[in-house]
Design a protein around this motif. Sequence first.
Motif, short mmCIF file in Angstrom:
data_model
loop_
_atom_site.label_atom_id
_atom_site.label_comp_id
_atom_site.label_asym_id
_atom_site.label_seq_id
_atom_site.Cartn_x
_atom_site.Cartn_y
_atom_site.Cartn_z
N ILE A 319 9.21 13.03 -2.05
CA ILE A 319 8.87 14.47 -2.17
C ILE A 319 8.89 14.87 -3.65
CG2 ILE A 319 9.65 16.83 -1.65
CD1 ILE A 319 10.63 15.76 1.08
N VAL A 320 9.94 14.44 -4.36
CA VAL A 320 10.04 14.83 -5.77
C VAL A 320 8.97 14.10 -6.60
CG1 VAL A 320 11.58 14.88 -7.80
CG2 VAL A 320 12.47 15.49 -5.53
N SER A 321 8.66 12.84 -6.25
CA SER A 321 7.58 12.12 -6.97
C SER A 321 6.26 12.89 -6.83
CB SER A 321 7.33 10.74 -6.36
OG SER A 321 8.39 9.93 -6.62
N GLU A 322 6.01 13.38 -5.62
CA GLU A 322 4.76 14.11 -5.40
C GLU A 322 4.76 15.42 -6.18
OE1 GLU A 322 3.79 14.23 -1.19
OE2 GLU A 322 1.95 15.37 -1.65
N ALA A 323 5.92 16.07 -6.22
CA ALA A 323 6.01 17.34 -6.98
C ALA A 323 5.71 17.07 -8.46
CB ALA A 323 7.39 17.96 -6.82
N LYS A 324 6.21 15.95 -8.98
CA LYS A 324 5.97 15.61 -10.40
C LYS A 324 4.49 15.36 -10.65
CE LYS A 324 9.00 12.57 -12.12
NZ LYS A 324 9.92 11.40 -12.03
N GLU A 325 3.88 14.72 -9.68
CA GLU A 325 2.44 14.45 -9.81
C GLU A 325 1.64 15.75 -9.79
OE1 GLU A 325 1.55 11.27 -7.05
OE2 GLU A 325 -0.53 11.31 -7.77
N ILE A 326 2.05 16.66 -8.91
CA ILE A 326 1.37 17.97 -8.81
C ILE A 326 1.46 18.71 -10.15
CG2 ILE A 326 1.52 20.26 -7.72
CD1 ILE A 326 2.47 18.76 -5.15
N VAL A 327 2.65 18.62 -10.79
CA VAL A 327 2.87 19.31 -12.07
C VAL A 327 2.00 18.71 -13.18
CG1 VAL A 327 4.65 19.61 -13.85
CG2 VAL A 327 5.18 20.13 -11.48
N GLY A 328 1.65 17.42 -13.01
CA GLY A 328 0.77 16.80 -14.01
C GLY A 328 1.40 15.67 -14.80
N PHE A 329 2.57 15.18 -14.32
CA PHE A 329 3.19 14.04 -15.02
C PHE A 329 2.46 12.74 -14.65
CE2 PHE A 329 7.51 16.45 -14.78
CZ PHE A 329 7.12 17.28 -15.83
N LEU A 330 2.35 11.87 -15.66
CA LEU A 330 1.76 10.54 -15.39
C LEU A 330 2.73 9.73 -14.55
CD1 LEU A 330 0.18 9.09 -18.65
CD2 LEU A 330 -0.96 9.51 -16.46
N LYS A 331 2.24 8.97 -13.59
CA LYS A 331 3.12 8.12 -12.79
C LYS A 331 3.57 6.93 -13.63
CE LYS A 331 2.31 8.42 -7.90
NZ LYS A 331 1.74 7.76 -6.75
N PRO A 332 4.80 6.43 -13.42
CA PRO A 332 5.21 5.24 -14.20
C PRO A 332 4.32 4.05 -13.86
CG PRO A 332 6.92 5.87 -12.60
CD PRO A 332 5.84 6.88 -12.48
#
Length: 332
Positions: A319-332
């Motif tokens: 859930i938090v990974s998806e939230a980070k993606e929504i915000v615009g962070f690059l995935k590791p």
Amino acid sequence: MKRIFSGIQPSGSLQLGNYLGAIRNWAKMQNDYECIFCVVDLHAITLPQDPLAMRAATREVAAGVIAGGVNPETCIIFNQSQVPEHAELAWLFNCVARLGWLNRMTQFKEKAGKDRDGAFVGLYTYPVLQAADILAYKATDVPVGEDQKQHIELCRDIAQAFNSMFEIDFFPLPEARIQKAAARIMSLRDGRKKMSKSDPSDYSRINMTDGPDAIAQKIKKAKTDPYPLPDSLDELDQRPEAQNLITIFAALCERSEESVLSEFAGKGFGDFKRYLAELAVEIMGPIGKEMQRLMNYPDEVDSILNHGANKAREIAKPIVSEAKEIVGFLKP
Ligand code: AQP
């Protein structure tokens, strides 16, 4: 199935208000919801804590939750700092929530007291972390005492603001589940102040681990007024200490305040307190004993918390990974 998240701070010894206002309610809800119960140690350090005492209190809260009837085999029980997603999501929410929203929070005003400039920043952003606790699991329902209502409303505001900022229907708007009975148990020394673990006076509260003698003694010494008990709830309303003792009695035996009042109307506090002490010992005694037993096995408690943290992380991480993606962070 709907999902519950709720927490208790390891900021001292569990008290009767934590049991009647939270834990007992959790135990009742556990078969109807997927339950996540958290010992919120990140919240506890928003006020200074002694590290050794906090470690012991973390185990004590876990023991209290289990002894209070929550089944660790079917519910997730863990301590917050073992799941880093709480702090991570809280930072995202710090960049969604507005200063004006936090300025309205009454708990900060109460806990910071007059020296606001001296309060920790964490105490101010406490409700943002609380929103992250709940939304990291997309919990739908949050059983809390009445004092936490404002924070759950803020959590809904944050969820809504996040969804509208990124034009996505991602976080649910959780509901506060506030039970009416025992929503606010007051101090035994001051009927206008909430019963609290961190109150400096041990006589202000009944600890969940208090034995029969301590329980009876504290009820005997509880502040009252010189009048006999009234026969109407309206009259009781004007007498905070009498109101509190009736609330405690009614909550312990799960009866209405009206019915308790009709039994004791016209009686003095001496008589009433004897019955109240007997009842409190009958209900809280076995729970306190089971808590003490569990606390004698810290390794067992630690293993329940570790196992719970692994299960919690399995839910929170995606859930938090998806939230980070929504915000615009690059995935590791
Ligand atoms: N007096 C109370 N009456 C009813 N419910 C209460 N709760 C606490 N005190 C009462 C409920 O217990 C849950 C966990 O509370 P917490 O430990 O996270 O923080 P708190 O509300 O601030 O509890 P304390 O004992 O007063 O802790 P300190 O002294 O550290 O601040 C919540 O659902 C709360 O409503």
